[in-house]
Design an enzyme around this catalytic site. Structure first.
Site, PDB file in Angstrom:
ATOM      1  N   ASP A   1       0.859  -1.187   0.000  1.00  0.00           N
ATOM      2  CA  ASP A   1       0.000   0.000   0.000  1.00  0.00           C
ATOM      3  C   ASP A   1       0.895   1.238   0.000  1.00  0.00           C
ATOM      4  O   ASP A   1       1.653   1.459   0.949  1.00  0.00           O
ATOM      5  CB  ASP A   1      -0.878  -0.041   1.271  1.00  0.00           C
ATOM      6  CG  ASP A   1      -1.810   1.155   1.378  1.00  0.00           C
ATOM      7  OD1 ASP A   1      -1.694   2.092   0.550  1.00  0.00           O
ATOM      8  OD2 ASP A   1      -2.657   1.157   2.291  1.00  0.00           O
TER       9      ASP A   1
ATOM     10  N   HIS B   1      -3.567  11.058 -10.606  1.00  0.00           N
ATOM     11  CA  HIS B   1      -4.863  11.620 -11.032  1.00  0.00           C
ATOM     12  C   HIS B   1      -6.063  10.926 -10.363  1.00  0.00           C
ATOM     13  O   HIS B   1      -7.170  11.405 -10.437  1.00  0.00           O
ATOM     14  CB  HIS B   1      -4.995  11.641 -12.572  1.00  0.00           C
ATOM     15  CG  HIS B   1      -5.140  10.297 -13.215  1.00  0.00           C
ATOM     16  ND1 HIS B   1      -5.460  10.154 -14.544  1.00  0.00           N
ATOM     17  CD2 HIS B   1      -4.996   9.041 -12.736  1.00  0.00           C
ATOM     18  CE1 HIS B   1      -5.509   8.873 -14.840  1.00  0.00           C
ATOM     19  NE2 HIS B   1      -5.229   8.179 -13.773  1.00  0.00           N
TER      20      HIS B   1
END
Ligand SMILES: C[S@@+](CC[C@H](N)C(=O)[O-])C[C@H]1O[C@@H](n2cnc3c(N)ncnc32)[C@H](O)[C@@H]1O
Length: 355
Positions: A242, A260
């Protein structure tokens, strides 16, 4: 008697209606493209040396119950939408079909990059159904994924292996197209040691980089459910994890189409984790992502603006960013020296220095 002003008004009204109807039916374009791919029409045309007749396309589809009338109407639609070309030969009534620069991207030849997996991702019924909630996201807030599935997009993919594969293949396809432009316009030979691709998907990008620059050790870092489906590549180690917790230590970072998906605050958190990963190594980050409005008459600007709406709908505060917005998140994460390089792609390169 009708005056010229009244005629102009009528023309404007019908011009507007025609434009509106074109937009309304535009969604049929990608459906017809998917249909052509499923029937492998681009491959059938490509397998002939020159223009082909409808009968030759029908023969190539190889179905005993083919609806030739349906095929003819599909081809007429695709020619009208300039996806294939239709040519007429002297002394023959019969039209002939050819590929054009658009449909050449639909030929599924393993030796060349094609856009077929991207079409499968965009037209996947589950992914497509998300957009039905767009107006709710605007009127009430929230994401289309949360409204449709009750969980965020990545969690939905983690428990839907088929859609996960289609999404990852689609992303890898888009990546291969960008990588062709990147590899011919940017050199990685200044980098040394380990290069980690953060949110690297199934590793399409890092594989290309390491293949061309074998002096680099590649790490492909992504969520465990993505890494578990990634193919093995020479010179690339897959690591699941992660990025909000820890990114594997490396000399340099590569990150494409990741930021994004996230809000400014989350981007700053990710960028700080990138900094931790390369700390003390004077490495650099090579970010490959969209810069909005880099040129309004750039043919890919429509896709960038469309992606911005997709990012809005899919992710809490996901967005494409202008150059000014990129500067802000980089500065907020403590990066002040960067360099923007434009390549013939949807994305640009943002080279970021850690010192
Ligand atoms: C839009 S995809 C881009 C994939 C790839 N870089 C490309 O351009 O094809 C974003 C990637 O970020 C990964 N991702 C999302 N959350 C992540 C996390 N917390 N840690 C690591 N990777 C994550 C997703 O699994 C996905 O592969």
């Amino acid at each position: 008697m009708t005056t010229s002003t009244q005629k102009e008004d009528v023309n404007a009204t019908f011009g507007g209606l025609a434009k509106c109807l074109q937009h309304i039916y535009a969604s049929l374009d990608v459906v017809a493209i998917r249909c052509a791919l499923e029937l492998r029409i681009p491959d059938v045309i490509n397998n002939h040396d020159g223009p082909v007749t409808l009968a030759q396309i029908a023969h190539g589809i190889n179905s005993s119950s083919l609806n030739v009338d349906g095929l003819s109407r599909l081809m007429s639609f695709l020619v009208h939408r300039q996806i294939f070309d239709r040519v007429h030969q002297p002394q023959s009534e019969e039209p002939l079909y050819t590929l054009n620069p658009c449909s050449k991207w639909l030929v599924q030849d393993p030796k060349t990059t094609n856009i077929a997996p991207y079409v499968m991702m965009v037209t996947n019924p589950s992914l497509r159904s998300l957009l039905a909630n767009l107006s709710k996201c605007i009127s009430e807030g929230g994401t289309t994924a949360m409204k449709a599935f009750g969980v965020d997009f990545w969690s939905y993919l983690s428990v839907n292996p088929r859609v996960n594969d289609i999404f990852n293949e689609g992303m890898a396809c888009g990546t291969r197209i960008t990588m062709d432009a990147l590899m011919s316009n940017y050199k990685f030979d200044g980098l040394k040691g380990t290069l980690v691709d953060v949110g690297g998907g199934i590793g399409a990008a890092i594989n290309e980089i390491v293949t061309k620059y074998p002096h680099l050790n590649g790490i492909n870092f992504d969520l465990p459910q993505v890494i578990s489906t990634a193919p093995t590549y020479k010179g690339v180690t897959h690591v699941g994890g992660d990025m909000f917790k820890a990114i594997p230590p490396a000399d340099s970072i590569f990150m494409k189409s990741v930021l994004h998906d996230w809000s400014d605050n989350d981007c700053v958190r990710i960028l700080k984790k990138c900094r931790d990963s390369i700390s003390g190594r004077k490495g650099k980050m090579v970010i490959v992502d969209t810069i909005l409005h880099r040129g309004e008459d750039d043919a890919l600007e429509y896709t960038r603006v469309a992606h911005d709406l997709m990012m809005f709908s899919l992710f809490e505060n996901g967005k494409e960013r202008t150059e000014v917005e990129w500067k802000k998140i980089l500065n907020d994460a403590g990066f002040y020296r960067y360099n923007i390089i434009q390549i013939p792609a949807i994305e640009s390169i943002i080279e970021v220095y850690s010192d």
